[in-house]
Design a protein around this motif. Structure first.
Motif, PDB file in Angstrom:
ATOM      1  N   ASN A   1       4.030  -4.746   2.215  1.00  0.00           N
ATOM      2  CA  ASN A   1       3.186  -6.458   2.135  1.00  0.00           C
ATOM      3  C   ASN A   1       3.326  -6.848   1.097  1.00  0.00           C
ATOM      4  OD1 ASN A   1       3.483  -9.084   3.598  1.00  0.00           O
ATOM      5  ND2 ASN A   1       1.695  -8.587   4.994  1.00  0.00           N
ATOM      6  N   HIS A   2       3.472  -7.356  -0.019  1.00  0.00           N
ATOM      7  CA  HIS A   2       3.417  -8.334  -1.121  1.00  0.00           C
ATOM      8  C   HIS A   2       4.043  -8.050  -2.393  1.00  0.00           C
ATOM      9  CE1 HIS A   2       0.420  -9.211  -3.422  1.00  0.00           C
ATOM     10  NE2 HIS A   2      -0.350  -9.284  -2.845  1.00  0.00           N
TER      11      HIS A   2
ATOM     12  N   ASP B   1       0.466  -3.446  -4.412  1.00  0.00           N
ATOM     13  CA  ASP B   1      -0.124  -4.223  -4.566  1.00  0.00           C
ATOM     14  C   ASP B   1      -1.469  -3.146  -3.856  1.00  0.00           C
ATOM     15  OD1 ASP B   1      -3.496  -6.000  -4.464  1.00  0.00           O
ATOM     16  OD2 ASP B   1      -3.142  -5.640  -2.331  1.00  0.00           O
TER      17      ASP B   1
ATOM     18  N   ALA C   1      -2.078  -3.160  -0.299  1.00  0.00           N
ATOM     19  CA  ALA C   1      -0.936  -3.445   1.168  1.00  0.00           C
ATOM     20  C   ALA C   1      -1.139  -1.878   0.801  1.00  0.00           C
ATOM     21  CB  ALA C   1      -0.198  -4.169  -0.156  1.00  0.00           C
TER      22      ALA C   1
ATOM     23  N   LEU D   1      -3.303 -10.141   4.591  1.00  0.00           N
ATOM     24  CA  LEU D   1      -2.135  -9.430   3.111  1.00  0.00           C
ATOM     25  C   LEU D   1      -1.567 -11.107   2.642  1.00  0.00           C
ATOM     26  CD1 LEU D   1      -0.770  -6.185   4.711  1.00  0.00           C
ATOM     27  CD2 LEU D   1      -2.118  -6.551   2.239  1.00  0.00           C
TER      28      LEU D   1
ATOM     29  N   ASP E   1      -3.869 -12.813   0.652  1.00  0.00           N
ATOM     30  CA  ASP E   1      -3.854 -11.536  -0.437  1.00  0.00           C
ATOM     31  C   ASP E   1      -2.897 -11.993  -1.287  1.00  0.00           C
ATOM     32  OD1 ASP E   1      -6.601 -10.594   0.315  1.00  0.00           O
ATOM     33  OD2 ASP E   1      -5.191  -8.600   0.188  1.00  0.00           O
ATOM     34  N   LYS E   2      -1.649 -12.284  -0.766  1.00  0.00           N
ATOM     35  CA  LYS E   2      -0.632 -12.467  -1.392  1.00  0.00           C
ATOM     36  C   LYS E   2      -0.996 -14.177  -2.222  1.00  0.00           C
ATOM     37  CE  LYS E   2       2.731 -11.477   1.539  1.00  0.00           C
ATOM     38  NZ  LYS E   2       3.805 -11.653   2.617  1.00  0.00           N
TER      39      LYS E   2
ATOM     40  N   SER F   1      -3.135 -13.884  -4.862  1.00  0.00           N
ATOM     41  CA  SER F   1      -2.840 -13.220  -5.872  1.00  0.00           C
ATOM     42  C   SER F   1      -1.963 -13.774  -7.254  1.00  0.00           C
ATOM     43  CB  SER F   1      -1.831 -11.611  -5.185  1.00  0.00           C
ATOM     44  OG  SER F   1      -2.579 -10.611  -4.819  1.00  0.00           O
TER      45      SER F   1
END
Length: 311
Positions: free
Chosen positions: A174-175, A179, A182, A267, A270-271, A274
């Protein structure tokens, strides 16, 4: 897609932003444009530093190394993300995934260390200006940059340990890249030991680099405050503003993703963050270090005039 065998899958599926359909197209377009700007902007910085004798100084030598890092660690992830989006494949091989992870962590670690070396350079320039040429000699510059690259790549060897985990829960990451967080989530092996190693590595590179940078700026601030004239203070501190901006952006985004309570772990969060340190910051760095730098600006126009005479 569930992957129920104990052995690891032959390839992974990068979900990227397919679970956020309303953001997928604009984000991919932004990725493409920012990647082009990253390549062009950082290559221009490198060319200017090589072209102009006035930029043959320790500060700009370290900046050229930073530009190389920005190009490389962005190139590790963004082209694959764009290729998968435009072809619709969304897959990455098992080996390719962990090679991507290793090189990304290596270049990111190198950036931490280079930013620390640049902070030391600013400390010497402000606090020990008379000894600057002797302390920041050509040999010292090569040692600082070489050590940053070597330590960054050696420190990141731990990332290969993730490849020994079993990924039997799922092969869907899921990225938009391989990662670390992930990958650990989709593993059915115990990740406690690896997480301890990751924490130790974060302390070794991230926290130690931050503390050394902070100490450098404490000394710089102490020296600047002792300057009696306001103009003198501004001139002394102006040499550090670009570096402070770059450090704040890089550390701020990294901390927002990797150093926060697990209770707020997401996530999707996070994405999105990122995107900042993978695509946005490498795009901004050439502008941060050039827009307010008269020496770089002058070198740019000198190069433009040179190119014009060649044409």
């Amino acid at each position: 897609m569930e992957y129920n065998n104990i052995t690891s899958p032959p390839e992974f599926i990068l979900i990227a932003f397919s679970d956020l359909p309303h953001l997928q197209c604009p984000l991919m377009t932004a990725f493409f444009l920012m990647y082009l700007l990253t390549i062009f902007g950082n290559l221009l910085i490198i060319i200017l530093i090589q072209f102009d004798q006035n930029l043959h100084k320790p500060m700009y030598f370290l900046l050229s190394n930073l530009s190389v890092v920005d190009i490389t660690y962005t190139s590790v992830t963004v082209p694959k993300t764009l290729t998968n989006y435009f072809t619709g494949t969304r897959t990455i091989s098992f080996i390719g995934c962990f090679m991507q992870l290793y090189f990304f962590v290596s270049f990111a670690s190198t950036e931490f260390l280079l930013l620390t070396a640049m902070a030391y350079d600013r400390y010497v320039a402000v606090c020990k200006p008379l000894h600057y040429p002797m302390i920041m000699s050509r040999t010292v510059c090569f040692l600082l940059s070489g050590a940053s690259w070597i330590v960054g790549f050696i420190d990141s060897i731990f990332s290969f340990s993730v490849s020994f985990l079993n990924f039997c829960k799922s092969n869907a990451i899921n990225h938009f890249s391989c990662d670390l967080r992930a990958l650990l989530i989709i593993s059915c092996s115990s990740t406690d030991n690896i997480e301890r190693v990751i924490f130790a590595e974060c302390l070794l590179i991230g926290i130690s680099s931050f503390m050394l940078t902070l100490i450098s700026y404490v000394y710089i601030l102490h020296t600047v405050l002792k300057i009696k004239s306001t103009e003198g203070r501004k001139k002394a501190f102006s040499t550090c503003t670009s570096h402070i901006t770059a450090v704040t952006l890089f550390y701020g985004t990294m901390i927002s993703v990797y150093v926060r309570p697990s209770s707020v772990s997401s996530l999707d969060y996070d994405k999105l963050f990122s995107v900042l340190y993978i695509a946005v910051i490498p795009t901004l760095n050439p502008f941060i270090y050039s827009l307010q730098n008269k020496v770089v600006t002058k070198a740019f126009w000198k190069l433009c005039n040179k190119v014009q005479t060649w044409l």
